[in-house]
Design a protein around this motif. Structure first.
Motif, PDB file in Angstrom:
ATOM      1  N   ILE A   1     -11.933  13.147  10.764  1.00 30.90           N
ATOM      2  CA  ILE A   1     -10.649  12.446  10.703  1.00 30.90           C
ATOM      3  C   ILE A   1      -9.629  13.434  10.136  1.00 30.90           C
ATOM      4  CG2 ILE A   1      -9.399  10.590   9.523  1.00 30.90           C
ATOM      5  CD1 ILE A   1     -12.594   9.486   9.409  1.00 30.90           C
ATOM      6  N   GLN A   2      -8.658  13.799  10.928  1.00 29.93           N
ATOM      7  CA  GLN A   2      -7.662  14.783  10.490  1.00 29.93           C
ATOM      8  C   GLN A   2      -6.744  14.211   9.418  1.00 29.93           C
ATOM      9  OE1 GLN A   2      -7.675  18.000  11.647  1.00 29.93           O
ATOM     10  NE2 GLN A   2      -9.484  17.444  12.852  1.00 29.93           N
ATOM     11  N   ASN A   3      -6.338  15.066   8.486  1.00 31.79           N
ATOM     12  CA  ASN A   3      -5.283  14.719   7.541  1.00 31.79           C
ATOM     13  C   ASN A   3      -3.968  15.148   8.158  1.00 31.79           C
ATOM     14  OD1 ASN A   3      -6.931  13.723   5.498  1.00 31.79           O
ATOM     15  ND2 ASN A   3      -7.308  15.769   4.684  1.00 31.79           N
ATOM     16  N   LYS A   4      -3.042  14.215   8.361  1.00 35.72           N
ATOM     17  CA  LYS A   4      -1.834  14.565   9.087  1.00 35.72           C
ATOM     18  C   LYS A   4      -0.551  14.438   8.285  1.00 35.72           C
ATOM     19  CE  LYS A   4      -3.650  14.117  13.622  1.00 35.72           C
ATOM     20  NZ  LYS A   4      -3.772  13.362  14.875  1.00 35.72           N
ATOM     21  N   ASP A   5      -0.608  13.726   7.174  1.00 37.87           N
ATOM     22  CA  ASP A   5       0.647  13.493   6.473  1.00 37.87           C
ATOM     23  C   ASP A   5       0.552  13.857   4.984  1.00 37.87           C
ATOM     24  OD1 ASP A   5       3.301  12.689   6.123  1.00 37.87           O
ATOM     25  OD2 ASP A   5       2.731  10.620   5.689  1.00 37.87           O
ATOM     26  N   ALA A   6      -0.046  15.008   4.713  1.00 48.02           N
ATOM     27  CA  ALA A   6      -0.152  15.444   3.326  1.00 48.02           C
ATOM     28  C   ALA A   6       1.159  16.084   2.886  1.00 48.02           C
ATOM     29  CB  ALA A   6      -1.299  16.447   3.192  1.00 48.02           C
TER      30      ALA A   6
ATOM     31  N   THR B   1       0.860  -1.188   0.000  1.00 41.53           N
ATOM     32  CA  THR B   1       0.000   0.000   0.000  1.00 41.53           C
ATOM     33  C   THR B   1       0.887   1.226   0.000  1.00 41.53           C
ATOM     34  OG1 THR B   1      -0.083   0.301   2.395  1.00 41.53           O
ATOM     35  CG2 THR B   1      -1.705  -1.203   1.436  1.00 41.53           C
ATOM     36  N   THR B   2       0.281   2.372  -0.243  1.00 39.20           N
ATOM     37  CA  THR B   2       1.021   3.624  -0.177  1.00 39.20           C
ATOM     38  C   THR B   2       1.626   3.784   1.211  1.00 39.20           C
ATOM     39  OG1 THR B   2       0.767   6.018  -0.018  1.00 39.20           O
ATOM     40  CG2 THR B   2      -1.202   4.745   0.284  1.00 39.20           C
ATOM     41  N   SER B   3       2.720   4.516   1.288  1.00 37.68           N
ATOM     42  CA  SER B   3       3.382   4.680   2.587  1.00 37.68           C
ATOM     43  C   SER B   3       2.958   5.965   3.294  1.00 37.68           C
ATOM     44  CB  SER B   3       4.895   4.663   2.382  1.00 37.68           C
ATOM     45  OG  SER B   3       5.252   5.730   1.526  1.00 37.68           O
TER      46      SER B   3
ATOM     47  N   HIS C   1       2.075   5.909  -3.552  1.00 39.66           N
ATOM     48  CA  HIS C   1       0.848   5.392  -4.135  1.00 39.66           C
ATOM     49  C   HIS C   1       0.699   3.886  -3.990  1.00 39.66           C
ATOM     50  CE1 HIS C   1       0.317   9.363  -5.732  1.00 39.66           C
ATOM     51  NE2 HIS C   1       1.495   9.301  -6.315  1.00 39.66           N
ATOM     52  N   ASP C   2      -0.542   3.448  -4.149  1.00 37.00           N
ATOM     53  CA  ASP C   2      -0.837   2.019  -4.105  1.00 37.00           C
ATOM     54  C   ASP C   2      -0.564   1.393  -5.465  1.00 37.00           C
ATOM     55  OD1 ASP C   2      -2.370   1.579  -1.417  1.00 37.00           O
ATOM     56  OD2 ASP C   2      -3.222   3.413  -2.259  1.00 37.00           O
ATOM     57  N   PRO C   3       0.086   0.231  -5.480  1.00 39.96           N
ATOM     58  CA  PRO C   3       0.320  -0.454  -6.751  1.00 39.96           C
ATOM     59  C   PRO C   3      -0.931  -1.206  -7.224  1.00 39.96           C
ATOM     60  CG  PRO C   3       1.318  -1.690  -4.967  1.00 39.96           C
ATOM     61  CD  PRO C   3       0.780  -0.423  -4.365  1.00 39.96           C
TER      62      PRO C   3
END
Lengths: 383, 383, 383, 383
Positions: free
Chosen positions: B85-90, B56-58, B329-331
């Protein structure tokens, strides 16, 4: 909620049972000023009508539509269009063995269990006769779309194991009405016809599928996330009686494609606007129309009404019995399903044209014009 | 209409962009008295969360949910449940080459053309990050359904050309969470994993599909004609990002089946009620649930974000350029898509439970009980 | 269906209880490109906020709004705008006598009976605190309407038996915010203030009413018959907590008017278009806006929370008891209700602007322009 | 959206213009098993019918209803009920002066401006003839409600300045149909009749109002906040042609009441459940039905069609002219409005009965029974 209406701004509400007095539908949300007559609607009704060929049921319904409102002097008035189609050739007698026993894989059991009542004549409300309403409404949608340069077409691309090769939109337009099967590839149509007749003679039926395409759809239709164009097409097509699969673009095949191959690179068109090099995405990106043709496919299972003997469970006697569904039935559904698929496609698109502000909901004589879909720096960050 | 809400009585409204402040959804229509905590929801969120495995994406999102309303002392109050749900790693930097050029087959072009603005960070609203909201809402739906004995499960049954053999519901429950691919057939899962890693190394991606099943669904759900259970499942599943096909029962295969084989004869169950001998109909007859398991499949195309170089058209410079979608990204989509499919299945079913009067919309402590679905002579003709 | 959403194309979904974590609302359907900041919204929130004067409750809520999505660099993106307002000064202690006994004429009994649970702190979801969400959403609607030259204003025109004389729209704009009562007629405002303080000292409360007006509304808004402009305004205004009457135009007085007097003759405006000589019709004819100002009135009953002792029935002990609703409460509702009425007016109008195709639903930088509303012979009969 | 449908689960869709072929409506969402015939519907239609007395228009419409679907052997089948009522006595000639000039305070101008077309015969879709559809649908709603012990009744309580004293529900039932005015207070009815005839002779018309009441409504109907029972009643009643005010409970009078007086104390009923001592709240608390009778009032302005000469503006000639609206018109609306108000009340209530799970949406022979509305400790905090 009760399942008898479709569309959010272009709203279709239907009624009618297979052996009831009449079928009917009300179209609310058609702008004023559209030239419209009963003949415009009749044309598509005739394509769906029973008894049109040897490979359809022989029930003799003229399916003449009467418009009760919404038209004045040949033009729509912006008010609801009420239409009625009388049922004239209902013969309930043949259904008697099934008054107290469900026909296999029909809606008999589920309708009876849900409503606690048994409308056995011709399947009542569960009958595909309902689609006469959809085609009537769809004919109006098509006329509106045509004013905006949008065209919806379908043809039969598979019957049993006979598959048609890929055909162009132009071939669909030209050939699909030339044969009883409504397959745009004449040689395949002949093969399909043969196969259908074979099953018909055996007292059986066979499945198939219909391919559809819409041309001229502007960029920007669709309301992701839950009402993406693909989601709403999915609902529309899966509502078709006997539909078991809906695909758009590569459909189920997409499972086997790698990203690099499926992705459509960008180039510029003659006006300097970005356009995709190919259309493996099927005209929808991120749930919104891309301006490319929208295409897809609907699978319809074999008709459940077959002359062959089948086992059913009589809830009155508590006994199993073998019965034949005699009546007058279609050996295959796609040929009459073609105008139905076109109708659902048109109804979905016209609704999004209104929802996206591309159509003036009040009147056709004063349209917003083509919206600018260039990329605009409407905020400073974009400048 | 604007696509940000799903459901008619069990209503989910969502907001949020990939690189915005936060994602969130409001669930309106959950009856009072359901025991519910953030942990109940977290469990499914963790199954969908990025960074959970090597395939999965990292992106590092904890995806911790906060409930702002609708719960009192651990039980729902019947009022809307607001979740954030907060976005924390954009990290938007990697997207810069695409500020003025659309990524191939993404929603970049269509969103920009529609809205006249470019939310380039992570794809903005078009990102699959949105499904975090669906899974949160779906977790509540699942808890409600469980009270009625209804269970929803999915697993990955195809990646590229690797297909899993048929598995039972019990196998799905037991094995699908045992491997990173979420395939309930362990040997196939290993093969799939290998294939995914291969494409990942190449800088490419691959498609696949997810099989779903619902058990314990009572007879009578669905509102034909336009809101049949299959139509609404079609909408729900086709709204999933990257979905290109929806099938139920025999799906596309139904095209090749004859009526006699596809039709399911009737027999009696131990209580003397009619039940179908087989379930080729996929649990839905005439658009209404038959009491048999509901099963089907969703195809998801290969992720469009790939490290491989692709051509795009820069509308600022007017030049074509080759770019890589670097990011994280997800493969492949199905492994993280499994809880999403389950959520959409549960949301669709719980909505119909309410619409069909099988659930008291106000409170869980006073249910209507199982409705009588025997065939009742509610009118004299039936007697 | 569940009552937590308003609007059909401009959709507002709300959550939150008086003493819960937070209030919040999601606005879906706002076009892209509107300049919007938290400050724009805050302005109206401050007009509704508790503790703003001696004649409001002293609950200390800053009512600061946080926008979680839908904005990029100060402009809307066309995607849903998620907003949250924290509850910071909830004190539930004073409500304890009413945990097992309903406060007179509050929603306590009906909510408890419906949901089988008792959210006693501050009235839970039934609290007028909910209107903080409406005002937040309404502020966005107002900004959109302003772009089209539409203005919505309200003021307090009655408190108890003190009625204001008729004021002009300009007076409303100029004077209604000058006093704590929000009455645009300064002398009457002073009288009202005195009356309110009198009841406040007695430990009682008093009713009143709010007059509203919208200017610049184009001809053609409204969707008769069931969604006429008056019908939808009726719904919007009657949803306001404590509303017991909605009137437009002559309102209840119309019962006593004869046709000849109430009817508005037609003349021509300077452009040669027919315009009504007067506006006794209140800006709505046949359910559709006529281009004249839309005006009306909403009556709000006295606040039910009063310090005076009242009788209630304790369902736990089975005994009657006399209790005071201590807490911190408003002695009168209209002063804080003014921004709420404006919000509901604006939300209703902006929805019809979208429904009538007067606003591009996707983006503000490319509007359809003013639709031609001259009478057009769009069919031959009219020529 | 387009205004031609009402109701969320009990859905009414209508069509028809005053001088079109036919009026009609489709009721979708009526459970199966309700005994229903055309006669059941006819009874209410006859109360609304033109020409029934000297104080109504003399247009001669029998208003015979035909049911095209949804009924089998005298019982509903759960599927949509399609009804048609032919227009038989349309005479358009008298409307000719107004083909190119709007009648004062009618919908002529607004409809023409909106739709760009002029349906001049009898006002087209804007005519109050539309309410024949509402009454037809309402008759079905009333029958369903009666099964649950709910009764809806209205009477005329004001014409011009003649007001009826308060009457009981029983008096309404007994006396309102005894006179042409439909006022349940016989002496006042006579006065009203006299007043109406006076205006009729003068070639003028007069306003009035209708009082309504619903008995037997269970606790718990209504979906606050936006769909509170009062909000939805507001929409329903304000959709009635000529309605300018809607009130429930104390209505506009509430402005002058203090909290202590308006608040209804609680006591216990014989079963030990809390009940309000009085019903100044009008049967709705916090937007939800309290179990007490629901009562209110609707004001209808004077009919706009009057024989007296009025000024209009001819957009073809560009000249002002004095014209009489000759035709056949009502001198007053409330007498024929009584069944319309009852219909809208019944439609609103039946919809909430379904939305609140009090009615099995599928079939009347298996109802959920009376829900427990005692206060239940469904969570530990309440114990």
């Amino acid at each position: 909620m009760n399942g008898n209406r479709f569309g959010r701004l272009f709203q279709v509400t239907t009624f009618g049972e297979s052996h009831g007095e009449a079928m009917g539908c009300t179209v609310s949300g058609c702008p004023a000023g559209l030239e419209l007559s009963e003949e415009d609607i009749q044309e598509d009704l005739d394509r769906r009508k029973p008894g049109q060929s040897m490979i359809t049921t022989s029930r003799g319904e003229p399916d003449d539509v009467t418009i009760n409102s919404g038209i004045q002097d040949g033009y729509t008035t912006g008010t609801p269009i009420g239409m009625v189609i009388q049922n004239k050739d209902a013969r309930s007698g043949k259904y008697e063995p099934f008054i107290t026993a469900p026909r296999p894989s029909h809606g008999d059991f589920t309708y009876s269990a849900k409503f606690g009542t048994r409308n056995w004549g011709g399947g009542g409300r569960s009958s595909a006769r309902e689609t006469v309403n959809w085609v009537a409404a769809g004919a109006i949608a098509k006329k509106l779309l045509a004013l905006q340069g949008i065209e919806c077409k379908a043809h039969v691309n598979q019957i049993g194991d006979v598959e048609a090769p890929e055909v162009s939109f132009e071939e669909m337009l030209e050939h699909s009405e030339e044969n009883d099967v409504r397959c745009a590839h004449p040689e395949t149509a002949a093969e399909m016809q043969e196969l259908i007749e074979e099953y018909q003679e055996e007292g059986d039926s066979i499945g198939g599928s219909i391919e559809f395409e819409a041309r001229g759809v502007p960029v920007g239709l669709g309301a992701p996330r839950f009402d993406s164009l693909s989601a709403r097409l999915g609902q529309a097509m899966m509502a078709i009686p006997a539909a078991t699969a809906f695909e758009f673009g590569l459909g189920t095949e997409a499972a086997e494609w790698i990203g690099k191959d499926r992705n459509d690179d960008w180039e510029f068109d003659d006006d300097g606007n970005p356009v995709p090099v190919e259309n493996d995405h099927g005209g929808i990106q991120g749930g919104i129309s891309s301006g490319e043709p929208i295409y897809g496919e609907v699978t319809l299972h074999a008709p459940t009404s077959i002359p062959k003997s089948q086992q059913t469970a009589d809830w009155e006697t508590g006994e199993l019995k073998e019965e034949q569904v005699i009546g007058r039935h279609d050996p295959v559904l796609p040929p009459r399903g073609v105008p139905v698929v076109e109708a659902m496609l048109a109804l979905t698109l016209v609704d999004f044209m209104l929802l996206s502000g591309r159509l003036n909901p009040d009147r056709v004589d004063d349209q917003p014009g083509e919206y600018d879909t260039d990329y605009h720096p409407s905020n400073p960050r974009n400048e």
